[in-house]
Design a protein around this motif. Structure first.
Motif, mmCIF file in Angstrom:
data_model
loop_
_atom_site.group_PDB
_atom_site.id
_atom_site.type_symbol
_atom_site.label_atom_id
_atom_site.label_comp_id
_atom_site.label_asym_id
_atom_site.label_seq_id
_atom_site.Cartn_x
_atom_site.Cartn_y
_atom_site.Cartn_z
ATOM 1 N N UNK A 84 0.914 -1.328 0.011
ATOM 2 C CA UNK A 84 -0.174 0.388 0.161
ATOM 3 C C UNK A 84 0.379 1.447 -0.029
ATOM 4 N N UNK A 85 2.047 1.075 0.567
ATOM 5 C CA UNK A 85 3.256 2.637 0.542
ATOM 6 C C UNK A 85 3.637 2.622 -0.861
ATOM 7 N N UNK A 86 3.652 1.900 -2.162
ATOM 8 C CA UNK A 86 4.533 2.124 -3.558
ATOM 9 C C UNK A 86 3.653 2.448 -4.266
ATOM 10 N N UNK A 87 2.436 2.801 -4.189
ATOM 11 C CA UNK A 87 1.082 3.570 -4.870
ATOM 12 C C UNK A 87 -0.246 3.357 -5.366
ATOM 13 N N UNK A 88 -0.544 1.720 -6.062
ATOM 14 C CA UNK A 88 -1.783 1.415 -5.807
ATOM 15 C C UNK A 88 -2.124 0.733 -4.220
ATOM 16 N N UNK A 89 -3.171 0.910 -4.315
ATOM 17 C CA UNK A 89 -3.087 -0.234 -2.737
ATOM 18 C C UNK A 89 -4.102 -0.371 -3.012
ATOM 19 N N UNK A 90 -4.433 -2.167 -2.410
ATOM 20 C CA UNK A 90 -4.791 -3.082 -2.193
ATOM 21 C C UNK A 90 -7.094 -2.478 -2.857
ATOM 22 N N UNK A 91 -7.122 -1.270 -2.231
ATOM 23 C CA UNK A 91 -8.568 -0.507 -2.826
ATOM 24 C C UNK A 91 -8.458 -0.662 -3.977
ATOM 25 N N UNK A 92 -8.082 -0.529 -4.822
ATOM 26 C CA UNK A 92 -7.187 0.260 -5.624
ATOM 27 C C UNK A 92 -7.430 -1.176 -7.070
ATOM 28 N N UNK A 93 -6.495 -1.492 -6.419
ATOM 29 C CA UNK A 93 -6.034 -3.176 -7.459
ATOM 30 C C UNK A 93 -7.700 -4.396 -7.154
ATOM 31 N N UNK A 95 -10.720 -2.392 -7.575
ATOM 32 C CA UNK A 95 -10.876 -1.616 -8.721
ATOM 33 C C UNK A 95 -10.730 -2.303 -9.561
ATOM 34 N N UNK A 96 -9.536 -2.130 -9.591
ATOM 35 C CA UNK A 96 -10.247 -2.294 -11.118
ATOM 36 C C UNK A 96 -9.778 -4.408 -11.441
ATOM 37 N N UNK A 97 -9.373 -4.933 -11.031
ATOM 38 C CA UNK A 97 -10.193 -6.181 -11.085
ATOM 39 C C UNK A 97 -11.689 -6.138 -11.527
ATOM 40 N N UNK A 98 -12.686 -5.154 -10.953
ATOM 41 C CA UNK A 98 -13.896 -5.128 -10.919
ATOM 42 C C UNK A 98 -14.291 -4.727 -12.580
ATOM 43 N N UNK A 136 -8.009 -10.424 -8.070
ATOM 44 C CA UNK A 136 -9.391 -11.728 -8.849
ATOM 45 C C UNK A 136 -10.399 -11.212 -7.498
ATOM 46 N N UNK A 137 -9.789 -11.119 -6.481
ATOM 47 C CA UNK A 137 -11.572 -11.012 -5.412
ATOM 48 C C UNK A 137 -12.315 -9.940 -6.203
ATOM 49 N N UNK A 138 -11.875 -8.588 -6.678
ATOM 50 C CA UNK A 138 -12.816 -7.644 -7.701
ATOM 51 C C UNK A 138 -13.018 -8.078 -8.708
ATOM 52 N N UNK A 139 -12.664 -9.307 -9.550
ATOM 53 C CA UNK A 139 -12.904 -9.621 -10.468
ATOM 54 C C UNK A 139 -14.241 -10.900 -10.941
ATOM 55 N N UNK A 140 -14.055 -11.544 -9.353
ATOM 56 C CA UNK A 140 -14.741 -12.286 -8.664
ATOM 57 C C UNK A 140 -14.575 -14.022 -9.186
#
Length: 206
Positions: A84-93, A95-98, A136-140
Motif C-alpha cells: 500500500x505504500x508503493x502507489x496503488x493500494x489493495x482497494x485500487x487493485x 476496483x481494477x479487477x472489477x 481476483x477478488x474484484x473480478x469474482x
C-alpha cells in the motif's frame, strides 16, 4: 623787523586714530591693536570609536538523509502495508479487477487478471501476489496466497486460483498461468487473513 613767525606745519607724525594705526608706511592697512582678535574655535568633536558588531555565525545543521525504514515483511499485514505504500493500494487493485472486461467464464476472468497484472505491475513477488489477490477478488475469482520455497516470506510468493472448481498455480510474476502443483514445492497455502488452509492443487495444467 624781521618776522620770525612761521606757520605751523601739519604734524607729519600720524595721530593715534584707529584709521592711521591700521596703516603701514606704504599705506597698507595693518592691525597694530595690541589686543589679539577673539577667535571662536569650534570644540573638537571626538567620535566614539567605531565598533563593528560581528555578524552572528549561522550554523546550518547538517541534515542526514532520511533513514529508510524497511519493514520486516514476515507476516501478511506487514506485506500489505508495504504494498500500500508503493502507489496503488489493495482497494485500487480490487476496483481494477472489477472493471476488467472478460467473457464471463472463470478462465476468461483469470486471463483478464493475468494479462493486466503482467502489463501494469512491477516490483517483487510480494507486490505481484497481493495485486493478483485483490484483482481476483474484484473480478469474482477465488484466490489464495502460496509459498513456493522453504524460505517462506523471503522465498517466492505467488497465488492459487480456482477455475471451474479446480485450484491452479497462478504466478503472475513468474509467468505461470493456471499450472499444476508440479510447478514447484508448495510449502504453505493461506488466505487473506493469514490463516493456513489445506487445498489440493490440480496435478495438471488447465
Amino acid at each position: 623787523q624781521e618776522n620770525n613767525y612761521q606757520p605751523v606745519q601739519n604734524d607729519s607724525q600720524p595721530d593715534n586714530s584707529p584709521y592711521d594705526n591700521n596703516r603701514s608706511n606704504n599705506g597698507a592697512e595693518q592691525n597694530n591693536d595690541p589686543t589679539p582678535p577673539t577667535t571662536t574655535v569650534k570644540p573638537a568633536v571626538t567620535n566614539p570609536p567605531t565598533t563593528t558588531t560581528p555578524k552572528p555565525q549561522i550554523t546550518v545543521p547538517q541534515t542526514e538523509p532520511p533513514e529508510v525504514v524497511i519493514e520486516d515483511t514476515t507476516n501478511l499485514q506487514s506485506v500489505l502495508n508495504y504494498v500500500n505504500s508503493l502507489g496503488r493500494t489493495t482497494d485500487e487493485y480490487y476496483n481494477i479487477g472489477a472493471g476488467l472486461s472478460h467473457d464471463g467464464s472463470d478462465y476468461g476472468k483469470a486471463e483478464a487478471v493475468y494479462n493486466w497484472i503482467q502489463n501494469n505491475v512491477s516490483g517483487n513477488c510480494q507486490v505481484f501476489s497481493v495485486a493478483t489477490m485483490y484483482a481476483c477478488k474484484g473480478i469474482g475469482l477465488e484466490c489464495r496466497y502460496a509459498f513456493f520455497s522453504p524460505d517462506d516470506w523471503y522465498g517466492h510468493m505467488a497465488n492459487l486460483v480456482n477455475v471451474d472448481g479446480a485450484w491452479y498455480v497462478f504466478d503472475t510474476q513468474g509467468g505461470r498461468f493456471l499450472k499444476s502443483d508440479k510447478y514447484g514445492d508448495i510449502t504453505r497455502i493461506f488466505d487473506e487473513s493469514d490463516i493456513t488452509i489445506d487445498i489440493s492443487v490440480s496435478e495438471s495444467a488447465y
